[in-house]
Write an enzyme that holds these catalytic residues in place. Structure first.
Site, PDB file in Angstrom:
ATOM      1  N   TYR A  38       0.827  -1.208   0.000  1.00 34.52           N
ATOM      2  CA  TYR A  38       0.000   0.000   0.000  1.00 34.52           C
ATOM      3  C   TYR A  38       0.864   1.262   0.000  1.00 34.52           C
ATOM      4  CZ  TYR A  38      -2.937   3.838   1.515  1.00 34.52           C
ATOM      5  OH  TYR A  38      -3.570   5.056   1.584  1.00 34.52           O
ATOM      6  N   HIS A  68      -3.629  16.439  -3.361  1.00 34.28           N
ATOM      7  CA  HIS A  68      -4.005  16.619  -1.959  1.00 34.28           C
ATOM      8  C   HIS A  68      -3.765  18.048  -1.470  1.00 34.28           C
ATOM      9  CE1 HIS A  68      -4.594  12.413  -2.075  1.00 34.28           C
ATOM     10  NE2 HIS A  68      -4.477  12.176  -0.771  1.00 34.28           N
ATOM     11  N   ASN A 181       1.579  12.233   5.661  1.00 31.76           N
ATOM     12  CA  ASN A 181       0.769  11.395   6.526  1.00 31.76           C
ATOM     13  C   ASN A 181       1.134  11.616   7.983  1.00 31.76           C
ATOM     14  OD1 ASN A 181      -0.903   9.101   7.309  1.00 31.76           O
ATOM     15  ND2 ASN A 181      -0.682   8.470   5.165  1.00 31.76           N
ATOM     16  N   TYR A 269     -17.274  33.734  45.433  1.00 31.93           N
ATOM     17  CA  TYR A 269     -16.591  32.570  44.857  1.00 31.93           C
ATOM     18  C   TYR A 269     -15.467  32.955  43.891  1.00 31.93           C
ATOM     19  CZ  TYR A 269     -20.333  29.480  46.564  1.00 31.93           C
ATOM     20  OH  TYR A 269     -21.208  28.779  47.347  1.00 31.93           O
ATOM     21  N   ARG A 272     -12.697  33.545  46.451  1.00 35.36           N
ATOM     22  CA  ARG A 272     -12.444  32.474  47.405  1.00 35.36           C
ATOM     23  C   ARG A 272     -12.096  31.144  46.724  1.00 35.36           C
ATOM     24  NH1 ARG A 272     -17.279  30.161  50.635  1.00 35.36           N
ATOM     25  NH2 ARG A 272     -18.134  32.171  49.977  1.00 35.36           N
ATOM     26  N   PHE A 318      -1.659   7.715  12.246  1.00 34.42           N
ATOM     27  CA  PHE A 318      -1.939   9.037  11.688  1.00 34.42           C
ATOM     28  C   PHE A 318      -3.207   9.664  12.252  1.00 34.42           C
ATOM     29  CE2 PHE A 318      -3.481   5.625   8.891  1.00 34.42           C
ATOM     30  CZ  PHE A 318      -4.849   5.805   9.057  1.00 34.42           C
ATOM     31  N   GLU A 403     -11.886   6.308   4.878  1.00 36.80           N
ATOM     32  CA  GLU A 403     -11.596   7.081   6.087  1.00 36.80           C
ATOM     33  C   GLU A 403     -12.945   7.433   6.712  1.00 36.80           C
ATOM     34  OE1 GLU A 403      -9.345  10.271   4.416  1.00 36.80           O
ATOM     35  OE2 GLU A 403      -7.717   8.956   3.782  1.00 36.80           O
TER      36      GLU A 403
END
Length: 457
Positions: A38, A68, A181, A269, A272, A318, A403
Protein backbone atom coordinates in the site's frame (compact mmCIF):
# COMPACT_ATOMS: atom_id res chain seq x y z
CA UNK A 1 7.91 26.64 20.03
CA UNK A 2 11.46 27.96 19.94
CA UNK A 3 12.05 26.12 16.68
CA UNK A 4 9.02 27.96 15.33
CA UNK A 5 10.53 31.26 16.37
CA UNK A 6 13.62 30.48 14.33
CA UNK A 7 15.93 30.36 17.33
CA UNK A 8 17.63 27.11 16.28
CA UNK A 9 18.85 25.28 13.23
CA UNK A 10 18.63 21.50 13.11
CA UNK A 11 20.64 18.49 11.92
CA UNK A 12 20.33 14.72 11.98
CA UNK A 13 22.13 12.51 14.46
CA UNK A 14 24.22 9.69 13.04
CA UNK A 15 21.77 7.20 14.57
CA UNK A 16 18.85 8.86 12.78
CA UNK A 17 20.76 8.79 9.49
CA UNK A 18 21.41 5.07 9.92
CA UNK A 19 17.74 4.29 10.57
CA UNK A 20 16.58 6.40 7.63
CA UNK A 21 19.01 4.65 5.27
CA UNK A 22 17.98 1.17 6.49
CA UNK A 23 14.28 1.90 6.01
CA UNK A 24 14.89 3.28 2.53
CA UNK A 25 16.89 0.23 1.51
CA UNK A 26 13.92 -1.98 2.43
CA UNK A 27 11.58 0.13 0.29
CA UNK A 28 13.97 0.02 -2.66
CA UNK A 29 14.01 -3.79 -2.35
CA UNK A 30 10.20 -3.90 -2.36
CA UNK A 31 10.12 -1.84 -5.57
CA UNK A 32 12.79 -3.97 -7.26
CA UNK A 33 10.91 -7.17 -6.42
CA UNK A 34 7.59 -5.76 -7.68
CA UNK A 35 5.82 -6.49 -4.39
CA UNK A 36 2.35 -5.08 -3.88
CA UNK A 37 2.49 -2.74 -0.84
CA UNK A 38 0.00 0.00 0.00
CA UNK A 39 1.18 3.49 -0.91
CA UNK A 40 4.36 2.24 -2.53
CA UNK A 41 3.13 0.26 -5.51
CA UNK A 42 -0.61 0.95 -5.12
CA UNK A 43 -2.95 3.93 -5.14
CA UNK A 44 -4.25 5.55 -1.97
CA UNK A 45 -7.44 5.38 0.09
CA UNK A 46 -10.19 3.94 -2.07
CA UNK A 47 -7.54 3.10 -4.70
CA UNK A 48 -5.52 0.91 -2.32
CA UNK A 49 -6.11 -2.16 -4.53
CA UNK A 50 -5.04 -0.43 -7.74
CA UNK A 51 -1.52 -1.60 -8.61
CA UNK A 52 0.71 1.03 -10.20
CA UNK A 53 3.45 0.05 -12.71
CA UNK A 54 7.05 0.70 -11.63
CA UNK A 55 7.52 3.24 -14.42
CA UNK A 56 4.77 5.39 -12.90
CA UNK A 57 5.82 5.29 -9.22
CA UNK A 58 7.53 8.71 -9.24
CA UNK A 59 4.51 10.23 -10.97
CA UNK A 60 2.24 8.52 -8.44
CA UNK A 61 3.93 10.32 -5.55
CA UNK A 62 3.99 13.71 -7.28
CA UNK A 63 0.34 13.39 -8.25
CA UNK A 64 -0.51 12.54 -4.65
CA UNK A 65 1.03 15.76 -3.33
CA UNK A 66 -0.53 17.91 -6.05
CA UNK A 67 -4.02 16.46 -5.75
CA UNK A 68 -4.01 16.62 -1.96
CA UNK A 69 -2.90 20.29 -1.91
CA UNK A 70 -6.53 21.31 -1.68
CA UNK A 71 -6.59 23.43 1.47
CA UNK A 72 -7.98 26.94 1.71
CA UNK A 73 -7.88 30.00 3.91
CA UNK A 74 -5.05 32.19 5.10
CA UNK A 75 -1.57 30.69 5.21
CA UNK A 76 -0.04 29.67 8.50
CA UNK A 77 2.35 32.29 9.84
CA UNK A 78 6.09 31.72 9.25
CA UNK A 79 6.43 30.71 12.92
CA UNK A 80 3.70 28.09 12.70
CA UNK A 81 4.92 26.80 9.34
CA UNK A 82 8.41 26.44 10.79
CA UNK A 83 6.96 24.39 13.66
CA UNK A 84 5.05 22.24 11.19
CA UNK A 85 8.16 21.58 9.10
CA UNK A 86 10.28 20.85 12.18
CA UNK A 87 7.79 18.25 13.42
CA UNK A 88 7.54 16.58 10.02
CA UNK A 89 11.34 16.31 9.87
CA UNK A 90 11.33 14.82 13.37
CA UNK A 91 8.81 12.14 12.34
CA UNK A 92 10.78 11.22 9.21
CA UNK A 93 14.05 11.11 11.17
CA UNK A 94 12.75 8.18 13.23
CA UNK A 95 13.35 5.86 10.30
CA UNK A 96 9.86 4.36 9.99
CA UNK A 97 8.60 6.37 7.01
CA UNK A 98 10.87 5.18 4.22
CA UNK A 99 12.00 8.65 3.20
CA UNK A 100 15.38 8.82 1.46
CA UNK A 101 18.25 10.51 3.26
CA UNK A 102 18.66 12.84 0.29
CA UNK A 103 15.08 14.12 0.57
CA UNK A 104 15.22 14.46 4.34
CA UNK A 105 18.45 16.47 4.17
CA UNK A 106 16.85 18.75 1.56
CA UNK A 107 13.97 19.40 3.98
CA UNK A 108 16.44 20.23 6.75
CA UNK A 109 18.27 22.66 4.46
CA UNK A 110 14.95 24.37 3.66
CA UNK A 111 14.15 24.63 7.38
CA UNK A 112 17.54 26.08 8.24
CA UNK A 113 17.17 28.65 5.44
CA UNK A 114 13.56 29.43 6.52
CA UNK A 115 12.21 28.54 3.08
CA UNK A 116 8.60 27.96 4.14
CA UNK A 117 5.77 26.71 1.95
CA UNK A 118 2.36 28.35 1.65
CA UNK A 119 0.20 26.20 3.95
CA UNK A 120 -3.52 27.14 4.14
CA UNK A 121 -4.93 26.80 7.63
CA UNK A 122 -8.19 25.05 6.64
CA UNK A 123 -8.92 21.72 4.98
CA UNK A 124 -7.85 18.96 7.35
CA UNK A 125 -10.23 16.53 9.07
CA UNK A 126 -7.45 14.79 11.01
CA UNK A 127 -8.23 11.37 9.55
CA UNK A 128 -5.14 10.16 7.69
CA UNK A 129 -3.43 12.95 9.53
CA UNK A 130 -3.28 16.49 8.21
CA UNK A 131 -3.23 15.51 4.54
CA UNK A 132 -4.04 18.87 2.95
CA UNK A 133 -1.71 21.11 5.03
CA UNK A 134 1.17 18.64 4.84
CA UNK A 135 0.66 18.32 1.07
CA UNK A 136 0.99 22.08 0.71
CA UNK A 137 4.13 21.88 2.84
CA UNK A 138 5.55 19.23 0.49
CA UNK A 139 4.42 21.08 -2.64
CA UNK A 140 6.66 24.04 -1.87
CA UNK A 141 9.61 21.73 -1.24
CA UNK A 142 8.97 20.29 -4.70
CA UNK A 143 9.40 23.80 -6.11
CA UNK A 144 5.70 24.29 -6.83
CA UNK A 145 3.18 26.73 -5.40
CA UNK A 146 4.22 29.64 -3.19
CA UNK A 147 6.96 29.87 -0.60
CA UNK A 148 8.19 32.48 1.88
CA UNK A 149 11.60 33.34 3.25
CA UNK A 150 12.93 36.40 5.11
CA UNK A 151 15.10 37.07 2.08
CA UNK A 152 12.45 36.91 -0.63
CA UNK A 153 9.05 37.30 1.03
CA UNK A 154 6.25 35.47 -0.78
CA UNK A 155 7.24 34.26 -4.25
CA UNK A 156 7.11 31.18 -6.48
CA UNK A 157 8.64 28.28 -4.54
CA UNK A 158 11.05 27.43 -7.34
CA UNK A 159 12.63 30.89 -7.22
CA UNK A 160 12.72 31.06 -3.42
CA UNK A 161 14.66 27.78 -3.32
CA UNK A 162 17.00 28.98 -6.09
CA UNK A 163 17.65 32.23 -4.20
CA UNK A 164 18.96 30.13 -1.29
CA UNK A 165 20.97 27.75 -3.45
CA UNK A 166 18.55 24.87 -2.86
CA UNK A 167 17.13 22.35 -5.32
CA UNK A 168 13.48 21.19 -5.38
CA UNK A 169 12.87 17.75 -3.93
CA UNK A 170 12.43 14.97 -6.51
CA UNK A 171 10.15 12.33 -5.03
CA UNK A 172 11.04 8.64 -5.02
CA UNK A 173 8.56 5.78 -4.45
CA UNK A 174 6.54 6.24 -1.22
CA UNK A 175 8.09 9.64 -0.48
CA UNK A 176 4.98 11.66 -1.29
CA UNK A 177 2.99 9.59 1.17
CA UNK A 178 5.80 9.84 3.73
CA UNK A 179 5.67 13.63 3.53
CA UNK A 180 1.93 14.08 4.08
CA UNK A 181 0.77 11.39 6.53
CA UNK A 182 0.60 12.49 10.16
CA UNK A 183 -0.77 14.85 12.82
CA UNK A 184 1.89 17.54 12.64
CA UNK A 185 -0.38 20.53 12.00
CA UNK A 186 -2.66 19.60 14.90
CA UNK A 187 0.38 19.01 17.10
CA UNK A 188 2.35 22.12 16.16
CA UNK A 189 -0.60 24.43 16.78
CA UNK A 190 -1.37 22.45 19.93
CA UNK A 191 2.16 22.97 21.22
CA UNK A 192 1.78 26.72 20.81
CA UNK A 193 -1.60 26.66 22.55
CA UNK A 194 -0.18 24.73 25.52
CA UNK A 195 2.85 27.01 25.83
CA UNK A 196 0.72 30.14 25.81
CA UNK A 197 -1.84 28.60 28.16
CA UNK A 198 0.88 27.86 30.72
CA UNK A 199 2.00 31.50 30.72
CA UNK A 200 -1.59 32.75 30.99
CA UNK A 201 -2.35 30.42 33.91
CA UNK A 202 0.64 31.69 35.89
CA UNK A 203 -0.25 35.31 35.22
CA UNK A 204 -3.93 34.72 35.99
CA UNK A 205 -2.96 33.64 39.51
CA UNK A 206 -0.91 36.80 40.06
CA UNK A 207 -3.63 39.09 38.70
CA UNK A 208 -6.35 37.35 40.74
CA UNK A 209 -4.25 37.86 43.87
CA UNK A 210 -3.91 41.56 43.08
CA UNK A 211 -7.67 41.74 42.54
CA UNK A 212 -8.29 40.18 45.95
CA UNK A 213 -6.04 42.85 47.44
CA UNK A 214 -7.87 45.66 45.64
CA UNK A 215 -11.27 44.34 46.79
CA UNK A 216 -10.00 44.03 50.36
CA UNK A 217 -10.56 40.28 50.48
CA UNK A 218 -9.33 37.78 53.01
CA UNK A 219 -6.52 35.27 52.50
CA UNK A 220 -8.00 32.70 54.91
CA UNK A 221 -9.42 30.59 52.05
CA UNK A 222 -5.86 29.81 50.88
CA UNK A 223 -4.77 28.17 54.13
CA UNK A 224 -2.68 25.10 53.31
CA UNK A 225 -4.67 22.86 55.66
CA UNK A 226 -7.84 23.47 53.65
CA UNK A 227 -6.22 22.36 50.42
CA UNK A 228 -4.51 19.37 51.99
CA UNK A 229 -8.01 17.94 52.48
CA UNK A 230 -8.65 18.03 48.72
CA UNK A 231 -5.16 17.51 47.35
CA UNK A 232 -5.49 18.12 43.62
CA UNK A 233 -2.03 19.23 42.46
CA UNK A 234 -3.24 22.33 40.62
CA UNK A 235 -5.41 23.46 43.52
CA UNK A 236 -2.54 23.12 45.97
CA UNK A 237 -0.18 24.96 43.61
CA UNK A 238 -2.55 27.91 43.06
CA UNK A 239 -3.24 28.29 46.79
CA UNK A 240 0.49 28.30 47.42
CA UNK A 241 0.96 31.02 44.82
CA UNK A 242 -1.71 33.13 46.50
CA UNK A 243 -0.06 32.70 49.89
CA UNK A 244 3.33 33.60 48.50
CA UNK A 245 1.92 36.77 46.95
CA UNK A 246 -0.36 37.90 49.78
CA UNK A 247 0.97 36.53 53.10
CA UNK A 248 4.37 38.17 53.31
CA UNK A 249 5.84 38.96 56.70
CA UNK A 250 8.69 40.84 55.05
CA UNK A 251 6.72 43.09 52.69
CA UNK A 252 3.49 43.84 54.51
CA UNK A 253 0.62 45.10 52.40
CA UNK A 254 -0.78 48.47 53.50
CA UNK A 255 -4.13 47.52 51.97
CA UNK A 256 -4.28 44.24 53.91
CA UNK A 257 -3.30 46.01 57.13
CA UNK A 258 -6.04 48.61 56.64
CA UNK A 259 -8.80 46.00 56.94
CA UNK A 260 -7.17 43.41 59.18
CA UNK A 261 -9.92 43.75 61.82
CA UNK A 262 -12.92 44.17 59.53
CA UNK A 263 -15.98 41.96 60.01
CA UNK A 264 -15.86 40.27 56.58
CA UNK A 265 -15.85 36.48 57.00
CA UNK A 266 -15.55 35.23 53.46
CA UNK A 267 -15.41 36.49 49.87
CA UNK A 268 -17.43 35.73 46.75
CA UNK A 269 -16.59 32.57 44.86
CA UNK A 270 -14.64 34.45 42.16
CA UNK A 271 -12.05 35.23 44.85
CA UNK A 272 -12.44 32.47 47.40
CA UNK A 273 -12.53 29.59 44.91
CA UNK A 274 -9.56 30.62 42.76
CA UNK A 275 -7.47 27.59 43.80
CA UNK A 276 -10.27 25.25 42.79
CA UNK A 277 -11.10 26.96 39.47
CA UNK A 278 -7.59 27.98 38.45
CA UNK A 279 -6.32 24.68 39.80
CA UNK A 280 -8.17 22.45 37.35
CA UNK A 281 -7.04 24.74 34.52
CA UNK A 282 -3.43 24.16 35.58
CA UNK A 283 -3.95 20.40 35.87
CA UNK A 284 -5.63 20.28 32.45
CA UNK A 285 -2.82 22.20 30.80
CA UNK A 286 -0.34 19.70 32.26
CA UNK A 287 -2.47 16.77 31.02
CA UNK A 288 -2.61 18.21 27.50
CA UNK A 289 1.11 19.03 27.54
CA UNK A 290 1.90 15.37 28.25
CA UNK A 291 -0.22 14.21 25.29
CA UNK A 292 1.28 16.80 22.94
CA UNK A 293 4.81 15.85 24.03
CA UNK A 294 4.13 12.21 23.21
CA UNK A 295 2.62 13.20 19.87
CA UNK A 296 5.58 15.44 19.01
CA UNK A 297 7.95 12.50 19.40
CA UNK A 298 5.85 9.82 17.69
CA UNK A 299 6.00 8.19 14.27
CA UNK A 300 2.64 8.84 12.61
CA UNK A 301 3.17 7.58 9.05
CA UNK A 302 1.36 4.81 7.18
CA UNK A 303 2.40 2.23 6.26
CA UNK A 304 5.10 2.00 8.90
CA UNK A 305 8.47 0.67 7.79
CA UNK A 306 10.22 -1.79 10.13
CA UNK A 307 13.65 -2.32 8.64
CA UNK A 308 14.72 -4.75 11.39
CA UNK A 309 11.71 -6.97 10.58
CA UNK A 310 12.05 -6.52 6.84
CA UNK A 311 8.41 -5.53 6.38
CA UNK A 312 5.95 -2.68 6.16
CA UNK A 313 2.73 -2.68 8.20
CA UNK A 314 -0.39 -0.60 7.69
CA UNK A 315 -1.80 0.92 10.87
CA UNK A 316 -3.54 4.00 12.19
CA UNK A 317 -0.94 6.15 13.95
CA UNK A 318 -1.94 9.04 11.69
CA UNK A 319 -5.36 9.40 13.35
CA UNK A 320 -5.66 12.74 15.13
CA UNK A 321 -8.00 11.71 17.94
CA UNK A 322 -5.44 12.00 20.76
CA UNK A 323 -4.38 15.61 20.17
CA UNK A 324 -7.90 16.57 19.02
CA UNK A 325 -9.58 15.42 22.24
CA UNK A 326 -6.81 16.96 24.36
CA UNK A 327 -7.04 20.34 22.62
CA UNK A 328 -10.81 20.46 22.97
CA UNK A 329 -10.24 19.87 26.68
CA UNK A 330 -7.57 22.61 26.76
CA UNK A 331 -9.97 25.17 25.28
CA UNK A 332 -12.62 24.36 27.90
CA UNK A 333 -10.15 24.64 30.79
CA UNK A 334 -8.42 27.83 29.66
CA UNK A 335 -11.75 29.50 28.92
CA UNK A 336 -12.65 29.17 32.59
CA UNK A 337 -9.75 31.48 33.48
CA UNK A 338 -11.40 34.13 31.31
CA UNK A 339 -14.88 33.40 32.62
CA UNK A 340 -13.89 33.93 36.25
CA UNK A 341 -11.74 36.94 35.31
CA UNK A 342 -14.72 38.64 33.64
CA UNK A 343 -16.68 38.20 36.88
CA UNK A 344 -13.84 39.84 38.80
CA UNK A 345 -13.90 42.79 36.38
CA UNK A 346 -17.61 43.15 37.17
CA UNK A 347 -16.84 43.19 40.89
CA UNK A 348 -14.20 45.87 40.35
CA UNK A 349 -16.43 48.08 38.19
CA UNK A 350 -19.66 47.72 40.17
CA UNK A 351 -19.62 50.18 43.11
CA UNK A 352 -22.15 48.12 45.07
CA UNK A 353 -19.65 45.25 45.12
CA UNK A 354 -16.28 47.02 45.20
CA UNK A 355 -16.68 50.09 47.44
CA UNK A 356 -14.82 51.85 44.62
CA UNK A 357 -16.07 54.52 42.19
CA UNK A 358 -18.38 53.20 39.45
CA UNK A 359 -16.35 51.86 36.51
CA UNK A 360 -13.21 53.01 38.37
CA UNK A 361 -13.32 56.55 37.08
CA UNK A 362 -13.32 60.02 38.60
CA UNK A 363 -16.19 62.31 37.59
CA UNK A 364 -18.43 59.43 36.49
CA UNK A 365 -20.96 60.47 33.90
CA UNK A 366 -18.57 62.91 32.30
CA UNK A 367 -16.23 59.93 32.02
CA UNK A 368 -17.30 56.31 31.37
CA UNK A 369 -14.16 54.66 32.66
CA UNK A 370 -14.06 50.89 32.22
CA UNK A 371 -17.76 50.53 31.35
CA UNK A 372 -17.15 49.27 27.81
CA UNK A 373 -13.90 47.53 28.68
CA UNK A 374 -16.11 45.23 30.74
CA UNK A 375 -18.41 44.79 27.72
CA UNK A 376 -15.38 43.72 25.68
CA UNK A 377 -14.53 41.16 28.34
CA UNK A 378 -18.11 39.86 28.30
CA UNK A 379 -18.03 39.62 24.49
CA UNK A 380 -14.82 37.58 24.51
CA UNK A 381 -16.16 35.22 27.16
CA UNK A 382 -19.38 34.72 25.22
CA UNK A 383 -17.49 34.00 22.01
CA UNK A 384 -15.33 31.49 23.83
CA UNK A 385 -18.43 29.62 25.01
CA UNK A 386 -19.22 28.79 21.38
CA UNK A 387 -15.60 27.99 20.53
CA UNK A 388 -15.45 25.58 23.48
CA UNK A 389 -17.96 23.25 21.86
CA UNK A 390 -15.73 20.22 21.14
CA UNK A 391 -14.92 19.65 17.49
CA UNK A 392 -13.68 16.09 18.08
CA UNK A 393 -17.18 14.81 18.84
CA UNK A 394 -17.91 15.28 15.14
CA UNK A 395 -16.95 12.89 12.35
CA UNK A 396 -17.72 12.84 8.63
CA UNK A 397 -16.90 9.89 6.41
CA UNK A 398 -14.36 10.73 3.67
CA UNK A 399 -12.42 8.98 0.90
CA UNK A 400 -15.41 6.91 -0.23
CA UNK A 401 -15.88 5.55 3.32
CA UNK A 402 -12.29 4.31 3.60
CA UNK A 403 -11.60 7.08 6.09
CA UNK A 404 -14.93 6.60 7.80
CA UNK A 405 -14.05 8.06 11.20
CA UNK A 406 -12.13 11.31 11.53
CA UNK A 407 -10.99 13.49 14.44
CA UNK A 408 -11.54 17.05 13.19
CA UNK A 409 -8.29 17.75 15.02
CA UNK A 410 -7.23 20.64 12.81
CA UNK A 411 -10.26 22.67 13.87
CA UNK A 412 -9.76 21.57 17.50
CA UNK A 413 -6.22 23.00 17.35
CA UNK A 414 -7.17 26.23 15.62
CA UNK A 415 -10.08 27.03 17.89
CA UNK A 416 -8.10 26.17 21.04
CA UNK A 417 -5.62 28.80 19.89
CA UNK A 418 -8.47 31.26 19.34
CA UNK A 419 -9.69 30.63 22.88
CA UNK A 420 -6.16 31.05 24.25
CA UNK A 421 -5.80 34.35 22.37
CA UNK A 422 -9.07 35.65 23.83
CA UNK A 423 -8.10 34.59 27.34
CA UNK A 424 -4.71 36.22 26.85
CA UNK A 425 -6.42 39.53 26.03
CA UNK A 426 -8.83 39.30 28.96
CA UNK A 427 -6.62 37.85 31.71
CA UNK A 428 -3.21 39.22 30.82
CA UNK A 429 -4.01 42.56 29.21
CA UNK A 430 -7.46 43.85 30.18
CA UNK A 431 -7.90 42.83 33.83
CA UNK A 432 -4.41 44.01 34.93
CA UNK A 433 -5.21 47.38 33.35
CA UNK A 434 -8.41 47.59 35.39
CA UNK A 435 -6.71 46.49 38.63
CA UNK A 436 -3.97 49.08 38.13
CA UNK A 437 -6.22 51.96 37.08
CA UNK A 438 -5.27 55.31 38.51
CA UNK A 439 -8.59 55.56 40.34
CA UNK A 440 -8.04 52.26 42.14
CA UNK A 441 -4.59 53.42 43.23
CA UNK A 442 -5.99 56.80 44.30
CA UNK A 443 -8.74 55.32 46.44
CA UNK A 444 -6.72 52.52 47.99
CA UNK A 445 -3.39 54.27 48.53
CA UNK A 446 -3.04 58.00 47.98
CA UNK A 447 -3.79 60.52 45.22
CA UNK A 448 -0.17 60.61 44.08
CA UNK A 449 0.38 56.86 43.90
CA UNK A 450 2.06 55.61 40.75
CA UNK A 451 0.23 53.14 38.55
CA UNK A 452 1.88 49.71 38.82
CA UNK A 453 3.63 48.39 35.72
CA UNK A 454 2.34 44.86 35.18
CA UNK A 455 5.26 44.02 32.91
CA UNK A 456 7.58 44.38 35.91
CA UNK A 457 5.89 41.69 38.02
Amino acid sequence: VNLGRGLYKIKLTSEAERKVVQARELLDTIVKENKVVYGITTGFGKFARTVIPVSKLKELQENLVRSHSAGLGNPLSPERTRMLLALRINVLAKGHSGISLETLLAMIQAFNASCLSFVPEKGTVGASGDLAPLSHLALGLMGEGKMWSPKSGWADAKYVLEAHGLKPVSLKPKEGLALINGTQMITSLGAEAVERAQAIARQADIIAALTLEVLKGTTKAFDSDIHALRPHPGQIEVAQRFRSLLDSDHHLSEIAESHRFCDRVQDAYTMRCCPQVHGIANDTIKFVQDIINVEINSATDNPMVFAERGETISGGNFHGEYPAKALDFLAIAVHELASISERRIERLCNPSLSELPAFLVNEGGLNSGFMIAHCTAAALVSENKVLCHPSSVDSLSTSAATEDHVSMGGWAARKSLRVVEHVDVLCVRLLPFVVNSEEVCRVLQDPNAEVLAMGDI
